[in-house]
Design a protein around this motif. Structure first.
Motif, mmCIF file in Angstrom:
data_model
loop_
_atom_site.group_PDB
_atom_site.id
_atom_site.type_symbol
_atom_site.label_atom_id
_atom_site.label_comp_id
_atom_site.label_asym_id
_atom_site.label_seq_id
_atom_site.Cartn_x
_atom_site.Cartn_y
_atom_site.Cartn_z
ATOM 1 N N ARG B 43 0.827 -1.201 0.000
ATOM 2 C CA ARG B 43 0.000 0.000 0.000
ATOM 3 C C ARG B 43 0.864 1.256 0.000
ATOM 4 O O ARG B 43 0.438 2.317 -0.446
ATOM 5 N N THR B 44 2.082 1.155 0.536
ATOM 6 C CA THR B 44 2.973 2.314 0.578
ATOM 7 C C THR B 44 4.090 2.179 -0.456
ATOM 8 O O THR B 44 5.094 2.873 -0.384
ATOM 9 N N SER B 45 3.908 1.269 -1.409
ATOM 10 C CA SER B 45 4.940 1.024 -2.420
ATOM 11 C C SER B 45 5.096 2.231 -3.329
ATOM 12 O O SER B 45 4.234 3.101 -3.405
ATOM 13 N N SER B 46 6.237 2.261 -4.042
ATOM 14 C CA SER B 46 6.435 3.378 -4.968
ATOM 15 C C SER B 46 5.827 3.072 -6.338
ATOM 16 O O SER B 46 5.777 3.932 -7.200
ATOM 17 N N ILE B 47 5.373 1.825 -6.523
ATOM 18 C CA ILE B 47 4.746 1.468 -7.811
ATOM 19 C C ILE B 47 3.234 1.639 -7.694
ATOM 20 O O ILE B 47 2.599 1.056 -6.804
ATOM 21 N N LYS B 48 2.663 2.411 -8.590
ATOM 22 C CA LYS B 48 1.257 2.776 -8.470
ATOM 23 C C LYS B 48 0.311 1.571 -8.544
ATOM 24 O O LYS B 48 -0.632 1.456 -7.752
ATOM 25 N N ALA B 49 0.572 0.659 -9.492
ATOM 26 C CA ALA B 49 -0.319 -0.499 -9.682
ATOM 27 C C ALA B 49 -0.380 -1.337 -8.408
ATOM 28 O O ALA B 49 -1.448 -1.830 -8.009
ATOM 29 N N ALA B 103 -3.628 -4.289 7.711
ATOM 30 C CA ALA B 103 -2.926 -3.599 6.624
ATOM 31 C C ALA B 103 -3.233 -2.101 6.663
ATOM 32 O O ALA B 103 -2.327 -1.267 6.542
ATOM 33 N N GLU B 104 -4.504 -1.773 6.847
ATOM 34 C CA GLU B 104 -4.897 -0.367 6.850
ATOM 35 C C GLU B 104 -4.361 0.359 8.095
ATOM 36 O O GLU B 104 -3.892 1.490 8.019
ATOM 37 N N ILE B 105 -4.440 -0.320 9.244
ATOM 38 C CA ILE B 105 -3.907 0.286 10.474
ATOM 39 C C ILE B 105 -2.418 0.576 10.311
ATOM 40 O O ILE B 105 -1.928 1.662 10.614
ATOM 41 N N GLY B 108 -1.411 3.384 7.965
ATOM 42 C CA GLY B 108 -1.510 4.666 8.653
ATOM 43 C C GLY B 108 -0.280 4.935 9.501
ATOM 44 O O GLY B 108 0.224 6.051 9.546
ATOM 45 N N CYS B 109 0.197 3.884 10.175
ATOM 46 C CA CYS B 109 1.348 4.054 11.067
ATOM 47 C C CYS B 109 2.627 4.325 10.284
ATOM 48 O O CYS B 109 3.462 5.127 10.699
ATOM 49 N N ALA B 140 7.453 3.240 13.108
ATOM 50 C CA ALA B 140 6.064 2.893 12.813
ATOM 51 C C ALA B 140 5.561 1.856 13.804
ATOM 52 O O ALA B 140 4.407 1.875 14.228
ATOM 53 N N MET B 141 6.447 0.945 14.212
ATOM 54 C CA MET B 141 6.039 -0.125 15.127
ATOM 55 C C MET B 141 5.573 0.436 16.456
ATOM 56 O O MET B 141 4.594 -0.018 17.029
ATOM 57 N N ARG B 142 6.313 1.444 16.919
ATOM 58 C CA ARG B 142 5.963 2.084 18.179
ATOM 59 C C ARG B 142 4.583 2.730 18.082
ATOM 60 O O ARG B 142 3.736 2.555 18.955
ATOM 61 N N ILE B 143 4.354 3.424 16.966
ATOM 62 C CA ILE B 143 3.067 4.100 16.776
ATOM 63 C C ILE B 143 1.928 3.083 16.674
ATOM 64 O O ILE B 143 0.806 3.329 17.098
ATOM 65 N N SER B 144 2.254 1.912 16.110
ATOM 66 C CA SER B 144 1.198 0.948 15.795
ATOM 67 C C SER B 144 0.764 0.118 16.996
ATOM 68 O O SER B 144 -0.245 -0.583 16.932
#
Lengths: 234, 219
Positions: B43-49, B103-105, B108-109, B140-144
């Motif tokens: 979801r955070t990849s640099s490839i759009k597809a 995945a969505e949570i 966000g993190c 991110a792990m800390r935030i999550s």
């Protein structure tokens, strides 16, 4: 393994699917209206009344949020007759959904109320608003507007969760899926079709809620409603 | 045959069946965690597809009922020729369900890590993998942590849905005992209390972590 899909076998059960869909829609809409009304009342009571009211509301919210919806349904449907209240499966589903949704919306609206800044209330007082006017215009409406997207995500989750009402023989969409499956034995096709119906329903519901949000609170809130995904509520 | 009453033996059975609720929760969190982590990265990849594919997956999972995921994996897997014990179908569907939300949570993190952190690590000539490994994911792990613990509560509660395909966890055990004793009020209140005993501490832990980590970041 080879499996040939035969979606045509389902065509004659169109009426069955539609009546299930219709009940899912009615249950969802009614529980959304009732649940958010209770949510507003309980969240308001909690923030203006004394310690005991606060404790009771908090206890209700915590108990509902930390037990499964399915078990709540069992208690309403199987348990209430034991204390002399006989309810039908549809009514039990509506009661269960309302009780559940009211707890979540109370929690969400409470967060909105707590986010209202004290200086806003003081400004309202300075303008000579009565307590009720302050409560309505300065606290509740801005609070609900602020949390509206989160509230809508919860509404969508409730609509999806209503599928487990089939376990107490409420004849909504998931139950009609089980019925058609038992008639045709085309399990895969049936569940694919019904899953797509739920997906469509989720999208339509979110769009509809965004329209309501636009009407109530303006364009910005509506846009956030469309993009909001369910928040995890701790 | 006389009707049994809800006594100590029945309560013991409920407590024992609680272990299957816990097992299923652990399967869902591990399986859903691995799958969800992959989807979050996609979801955070640099490839759009790749981003769009992952986004669609999340939208679909969050737009359909857990019960339908369960039915599809229960019947789907058995169509594929496996005669399935309900544990496999239940575990698979809870994994899929959890992956969509985790995945969505976690997306966000990952995105909550401030942008300059990416830029700084890039200016140190780190590869994207190194950026994730040494800079982004630890933060991110800390935030999550708080939302992930909060989501675990949802998983525990949703395992009850697997009772519908006959998997004997806590909710199903409650139904079985109710059928034998016909004391629904007592039985299901006991079931609810047991769920509460598991979920409430997790909710509080999540809230405590939230306060703690929040306080830390405001220093």
């Amino acid at each position: 393994m080879s499996y040939t899909f035969q979606f045509s076998a389902l065509a004659q059960y169109q009426g069955e699917f539609l009546s299930g869909l219709w009940l899912t829609i009615r249950l969802s809409v009614l529980s959304i209206i009732l649940g958010s009304a209770f949510g507003i009342v309980l969240a308001s009571l909690r923030s203006v009344r004394g310690r005991w009211v606060r404790f009771l509301v908090d206890a209700y919210v915590e108990v509902i949020r930390n037990t499964p919806f399915l078990v709540q349904l069992f208690i309403v449907y199987f348990g209430l007759p034991g204390i002399g209240l006989r309810v039908g499966a549809d009514t039990a589903a509506l009661i269960g959904m309302t009780i559940n949704l009211a707890a979540y919306s109370t929690e969400i609206i409470r967060a909105g109320i707590e986010a209202v800044h004290k200086s806003q209330i003081e400004a309202g007082e300075a303008l000579g608003f009565t307590r009720f006017q302050i409560y309505r215009h300065v606290i509740i409406v801005p609070a609900v507007a602020k949390v509206y997207p989160a509230l809508c995500s919860q509404f969508v989750l409730m609509m999806l969760a209503s599928s487990v009402c089939s376990a107490i023989s409420t004849h909504e969409l998931a139950a009609s899926a089980a019925f058609v499956e038992s008639q045709t034995y085309r399990s895969f096709e049936v569940y694919i079709v019904v899953t797509l119906m739920y997906l469509a329903l989720a999208l339509v519901l979110r769009a509809g809620l965004a329209l309501v949000g636009m009407w109530l609170f303006g364009r910005r809130v509506a846009r956030r409603t469309i993009t909001a995904l369910p928040e995890v509520q701790a | 045959m006389t009707l049994r009453t809800f006594g100590i033996n029945e309560f013991t059975f409920l407590v024992q069946s609680l272990q299957w609720t816990v097992v299923l929760t652990i399967i869902a969190l591990i399986g859903g965690g691995l799958l969800g982590f992959a989807v979050a990265l996609a979801r955070t990849s640099s490839i759009k597809a790749v981003r769009i594919a992952a986004g669609t997956y999340i939208q679909v999972i969050q737009g359909i009922p857990v019960l339908m995921i369960l039915f599809l994996s229960y019947y789907g897997l058995s169509l594929a020729g496996f005669e399935l014990p309900p544990l496999i179908a239940a575990g698979a569907s809870m994994t899929i369900y959890a992956s969509g939300y985790l995945a969505e949570i976690w997306r966000g993190c990952i995105q909550a890590v401030p942008k300059p952190q990416w830029e700084a690590s890039e200016s140190l000539a780190m590869t994207r993998l190194q950026q994730y490994r040494y800079v982004i994911l630890p933060q991110a792990m800390r935030i999550s942590l708080p939302p992930t613990v909060g989501f675990a509560v949802q998983v525990v509660k949703n395992t009850s849905i697997t009772s519908i395909i006959g998997f004997v966890e806590l909710a199903r055990a409650g139904q079985l005992i109710n059928n034998a004793t016909f004391q629904p009020f007592r039985v299901f209140i006991a079931v609810a209390i047991l769920y509460f005993v598991v979920c409430y501490p997790l909710s509080q832990l999540s809230r405590w972590l939230e306060r703690r980590l929040h306080a830390g970041s405001n220093r």
